[in-house]
Motif scaffolding. Structure first.
Motif, PDB file in Angstrom:
ATOM      1  N   LYS A 194       0.817  -1.204   0.000  1.00  0.00           N
ATOM      2  CA  LYS A 194       0.000   0.000   0.000  1.00  0.00           C
ATOM      3  C   LYS A 194       0.853   1.258   0.000  1.00  0.00           C
ATOM      4  O   LYS A 194       0.528   2.251  -0.670  1.00  0.00           O
ATOM      5  CB  LYS A 194      -0.928  -0.006   1.210  1.00  0.00           C
ATOM      6  N   GLU A 195       1.961   1.226   0.717  1.00  0.00           N
ATOM      7  CA  GLU A 195       2.814   2.408   0.792  1.00  0.00           C
ATOM      8  C   GLU A 195       3.413   2.743  -0.572  1.00  0.00           C
ATOM      9  O   GLU A 195       3.475   3.899  -0.982  1.00  0.00           O
ATOM     10  CB  GLU A 195       3.929   2.193   1.807  1.00  0.00           C
ATOM     11  N   ALA A 196       3.845   1.697  -1.292  1.00  0.00           N
ATOM     12  CA  ALA A 196       4.439   1.912  -2.612  1.00  0.00           C
ATOM     13  C   ALA A 196       3.388   2.035  -3.702  1.00  0.00           C
ATOM     14  O   ALA A 196       3.672   2.513  -4.800  1.00  0.00           O
ATOM     15  CB  ALA A 196       5.391   0.768  -2.945  1.00  0.00           C
ATOM     16  N   GLY A 197       2.143   1.610  -3.405  1.00  0.00           N
ATOM     17  CA  GLY A 197       1.086   1.635  -4.405  1.00  0.00           C
ATOM     18  C   GLY A 197       1.344   0.663  -5.533  1.00  0.00           C
ATOM     19  O   GLY A 197       1.032   0.945  -6.694  1.00  0.00           O
ATOM     20  N   ALA A 198       1.919  -0.488  -5.192  1.00  0.00           N
ATOM     21  CA  ALA A 198       2.292  -1.444  -6.237  1.00  0.00           C
ATOM     22  C   ALA A 198       2.305  -2.858  -5.671  1.00  0.00           C
ATOM     23  O   ALA A 198       2.497  -3.062  -4.467  1.00  0.00           O
ATOM     24  CB  ALA A 198       3.662  -1.112  -6.795  1.00  0.00           C
ATOM     25  N   TYR A 199       2.099  -3.823  -6.561  1.00  0.00           N
ATOM     26  CA  TYR A 199       2.331  -5.207  -6.183  1.00  0.00           C
ATOM     27  C   TYR A 199       3.824  -5.466  -6.108  1.00  0.00           C
ATOM     28  O   TYR A 199       4.635  -4.773  -6.729  1.00  0.00           O
ATOM     29  CB  TYR A 199       1.686  -6.157  -7.195  1.00  0.00           C
ATOM     30  N   THR A 200       4.205  -6.487  -5.344  1.00  0.00           N
ATOM     31  CA  THR A 200       5.620  -6.737  -5.085  1.00  0.00           C
ATOM     32  C   THR A 200       6.290  -7.607  -6.138  1.00  0.00           C
ATOM     33  O   THR A 200       7.504  -7.789  -6.111  1.00  0.00           O
ATOM     34  CB  THR A 200       5.798  -7.430  -3.723  1.00  0.00           C
ATOM     35  N   ALA A 201       5.516  -8.174  -7.079  1.00  0.00           N
ATOM     36  CA  ALA A 201       6.101  -9.102  -8.046  1.00  0.00           C
ATOM     37  C   ALA A 201       5.316  -9.078  -9.349  1.00  0.00           C
ATOM     38  O   ALA A 201       4.264  -8.447  -9.451  1.00  0.00           O
ATOM     39  CB  ALA A 201       6.119 -10.513  -7.466  1.00  0.00           C
ATOM     40  N   ASN A 202       5.833  -9.758 -10.346  1.00  0.00           N
ATOM     41  CA  ASN A 202       5.149  -9.979 -11.612  1.00  0.00           C
ATOM     42  C   ASN A 202       4.976 -11.466 -11.848  1.00  0.00           C
ATOM     43  O   ASN A 202       5.882 -12.259 -11.577  1.00  0.00           O
ATOM     44  CB  ASN A 202       5.957  -9.400 -12.777  1.00  0.00           C
ATOM     45  N   VAL A 203       3.809 -11.856 -12.345  1.00  0.00           N
ATOM     46  CA  VAL A 203       3.597 -13.203 -12.841  1.00  0.00           C
ATOM     47  C   VAL A 203       4.018 -13.203 -14.306  1.00  0.00           C
ATOM     48  O   VAL A 203       3.542 -12.388 -15.095  1.00  0.00           O
ATOM     49  CB  VAL A 203       2.119 -13.624 -12.721  1.00  0.00           C
ATOM     50  N   ILE A 204       4.926 -14.102 -14.661  1.00  0.00           N
ATOM     51  CA  ILE A 204       5.433 -14.181 -16.030  1.00  0.00           C
ATOM     52  C   ILE A 204       5.192 -15.590 -16.557  1.00  0.00           C
ATOM     53  O   ILE A 204       5.774 -16.558 -16.063  1.00  0.00           O
ATOM     54  CB  ILE A 204       6.927 -13.848 -16.111  1.00  0.00           C
ATOM     55  N   VAL A 205       4.323 -15.702 -17.543  1.00  0.00           N
ATOM     56  CA  VAL A 205       4.053 -16.973 -18.202  1.00  0.00           C
ATOM     57  C   VAL A 205       4.776 -16.969 -19.542  1.00  0.00           C
ATOM     58  O   VAL A 205       4.582 -16.061 -20.354  1.00  0.00           O
ATOM     59  CB  VAL A 205       2.542 -17.193 -18.402  1.00  0.00           C
ATOM     60  N   SER A 206       5.611 -17.963 -19.767  1.00  0.00           N
ATOM     61  CA  SER A 206       6.361 -18.083 -21.015  1.00  0.00           C
ATOM     62  C   SER A 206       5.776 -19.208 -21.857  1.00  0.00           C
ATOM     63  O   SER A 206       5.429 -20.272 -21.335  1.00  0.00           O
ATOM     64  CB  SER A 206       7.836 -18.376 -20.730  1.00  0.00           C
ATOM     65  N   ALA A 207       5.683 -18.967 -23.155  1.00  0.00           N
ATOM     66  CA  ALA A 207       5.153 -19.976 -24.071  1.00  0.00           C
ATOM     67  C   ALA A 207       5.921 -19.889 -25.383  1.00  0.00           C
ATOM     68  O   ALA A 207       6.580 -18.883 -25.672  1.00  0.00           O
ATOM     69  CB  ALA A 207       3.665 -19.747 -24.314  1.00  0.00           C
ATOM     70  N   TYR A 208       5.834 -20.932 -26.189  1.00  0.00           N
ATOM     71  CA  TYR A 208       6.526 -20.947 -27.478  1.00  0.00           C
ATOM     72  C   TYR A 208       5.587 -21.483 -28.546  1.00  0.00           C
ATOM     73  O   TYR A 208       4.658 -22.251 -28.261  1.00  0.00           O
ATOM     74  CB  TYR A 208       7.805 -21.784 -27.400  1.00  0.00           C
ATOM     75  N   LEU A 209       5.816 -21.076 -29.780  1.00  0.00           N
ATOM     76  CA  LEU A 209       4.944 -21.444 -30.890  1.00  0.00           C
ATOM     77  C   LEU A 209       5.052 -22.935 -31.194  1.00  0.00           C
ATOM     78  O   LEU A 209       6.142 -23.459 -31.408  1.00  0.00           O
ATOM     79  CB  LEU A 209       5.319 -20.633 -32.133  1.00  0.00           C
ATOM     80  N   THR A 210       3.892 -23.607 -31.228  1.00  0.00           N
ATOM     81  CA  THR A 210       3.883 -25.052 -31.511  1.00  0.00           C
ATOM     82  C   THR A 210       2.947 -25.411 -32.661  1.00  0.00           C
ATOM     83  O   THR A 210       2.889 -26.572 -33.048  1.00  0.00           O
ATOM     84  CB  THR A 210       3.480 -25.853 -30.261  1.00  0.00           C
ATOM     85  N   GLY A 211       2.215 -24.455 -33.206  1.00  0.00           N
ATOM     86  CA  GLY A 211       1.327 -24.769 -34.312  1.00  0.00           C
ATOM     87  C   GLY A 211       0.649 -23.542 -34.868  1.00  0.00           C
ATOM     88  O   GLY A 211       0.734 -22.448 -34.290  1.00  0.00           O
ATOM     89  N   THR A 212      -0.026 -23.717 -35.981  1.00  0.00           N
ATOM     90  CA  THR A 212      -0.789 -22.628 -36.592  1.00  0.00           C
ATOM     91  C   THR A 212      -1.963 -23.212 -37.352  1.00  0.00           C
ATOM     92  O   THR A 212      -1.920 -24.351 -37.809  1.00  0.00           O
ATOM     93  CB  THR A 212       0.102 -21.796 -37.549  1.00  0.00           C
ATOM     94  N   ARG A 213      -3.024 -22.430 -37.434  1.00  0.00           N
ATOM     95  CA  ARG A 213      -4.228 -22.859 -38.161  1.00  0.00           C
ATOM     96  C   ARG A 213      -4.934 -21.628 -38.679  1.00  0.00           C
ATOM     97  O   ARG A 213      -4.670 -20.508 -38.258  1.00  0.00           O
ATOM     98  CB  ARG A 213      -5.145 -23.677 -37.263  1.00  0.00           C
ATOM     99  N   ALA A 214      -5.832 -21.872 -39.619  1.00  0.00           N
ATOM    100  CA  ALA A 214      -6.655 -20.768 -40.127  1.00  0.00           C
ATOM    101  C   ALA A 214      -7.735 -20.443 -39.122  1.00  0.00           C
ATOM    102  O   ALA A 214      -8.243 -21.320 -38.414  1.00  0.00           O
ATOM    103  CB  ALA A 214      -7.271 -21.158 -41.467  1.00  0.00           C
ATOM    104  N   ARG A 215      -8.089 -19.177 -39.058  1.00  0.00           N
ATOM    105  CA  ARG A 215      -9.160 -18.757 -38.151  1.00  0.00           C
ATOM    106  C   ARG A 215     -10.473 -19.394 -38.604  1.00  0.00           C
ATOM    107  O   ARG A 215     -10.834 -19.375 -39.769  1.00  0.00           O
ATOM    108  CB  ARG A 215      -9.276 -17.226 -38.164  1.00  0.00           C
ATOM    109  N   GLY A 216     -11.216 -19.962 -37.635  1.00  0.00           N
ATOM    110  CA  GLY A 216     -12.449 -20.640 -37.959  1.00  0.00           C
ATOM    111  C   GLY A 216     -13.616 -19.701 -38.135  1.00  0.00           C
ATOM    112  O   GLY A 216     -13.564 -18.559 -37.771  1.00  0.00           O
TER     113      GLY A 216
END
Length: 216
Positions: A194-216
């Motif tokens: 509250k004093e800093a007006g901020a959360y203390t950390a970041n959630v970081i989700v990492s992902a990598y490309l594994t496929g592609t398709r046409a939009r349905g």
């Protein structure tokens, strides 16, 4: 309000390509409020024995239009964000809590390199688009609909809660493997200071490309 808890505004701390990315907290939050993921450092990593698919070759650049993560209930439009007057990446406005921001001067999702998608964890009154991001696990599918009509499909391979102080930004947000198409999805985590007006950390989700398709 969610589960009787007063939600607070989100504050960012992301260093990308030498630029500080700060989301400003617009109002005071209750003392002790926390994001879904807590702790100074947490790494889900890859459970032993979990097979992950091979990487797909990077795609031609195209802008993202929508991101979907069915396992955690995310289906949201994506908007390009630039820099604010302080030279920081401007997050989506609080008036659009269901919108995901993409750093438009960076990598396009699906192209070679690491693309950055950011979203608020909550507002003062309710959960926002990435409230459940910390519950994603390796093997989770992230689908990004692109402006060329394709859908780039990514597979999560790492989930971390990284403290804002003293973290290695290049390691956190840079590509894990050269020449691969990667994605970083980022929101706030840890506890709310509250004093800093901020959360203390970041959630970081990492992902990598594994496929592609046409939009349905």
């Amino acid at each position: 309000m969610s589960s009787g808890r007063a939600l607070t505004g989100t504050a960012w701390a992301v260093l990308l390509l030498g630029l500080w990315f700060w989301g400003k907290d617009g109002a005071e939050g209750p003392s002790g409020a926390s994001a879904p993921a807590t702790g100074d450092i947490a790494a889900v990593g890859r459970p032993l024995g979990l097979p992950l698919p091979p990487a797909h070759d990077p795609l031609a650049p195209a802008e993202p239009r929508r991101v979907e993560i069915p396992s955690i209930g995310v289906s949201a439009p994506v908007v390009a964000r630039g820099l604010d007057r302080d030279g920081a990446i401007d997050p989506p406005p609080y008036e659009l809590p269901g919108t995901v921001g993409w750093y438009g001067s960076g990598t396009r999702p699906g192209a070679s390199g690491a693309a950055l998608l950011v979203g608020h964890v909550d507002t003062q009154t309710r959960p926002a688009v990435f409230y459940g991001l910390s519950t994603a696990r390796p093997g989770t599918t992230v689908a990004v609909t692109r402006s060329d009509g394709s859908v780039a499909e990514f597979t999560v391979d790492d989930v971390r809660v990284v403290p804002r102080e003293g973290f290695d930004a290049g390691r956190a947000y840079g590509p894990h493997l050269p020449g691969r198409s990667e994605l970083r999805l980022i929101t706030c985590g840890g506890t709310f200071d509250k004093e800093a007006g901020a959360y203390t950390a970041n959630v970081i989700v990492s992902a990598y490309l594994t496929g592609t398709r046409a939009r349905g």
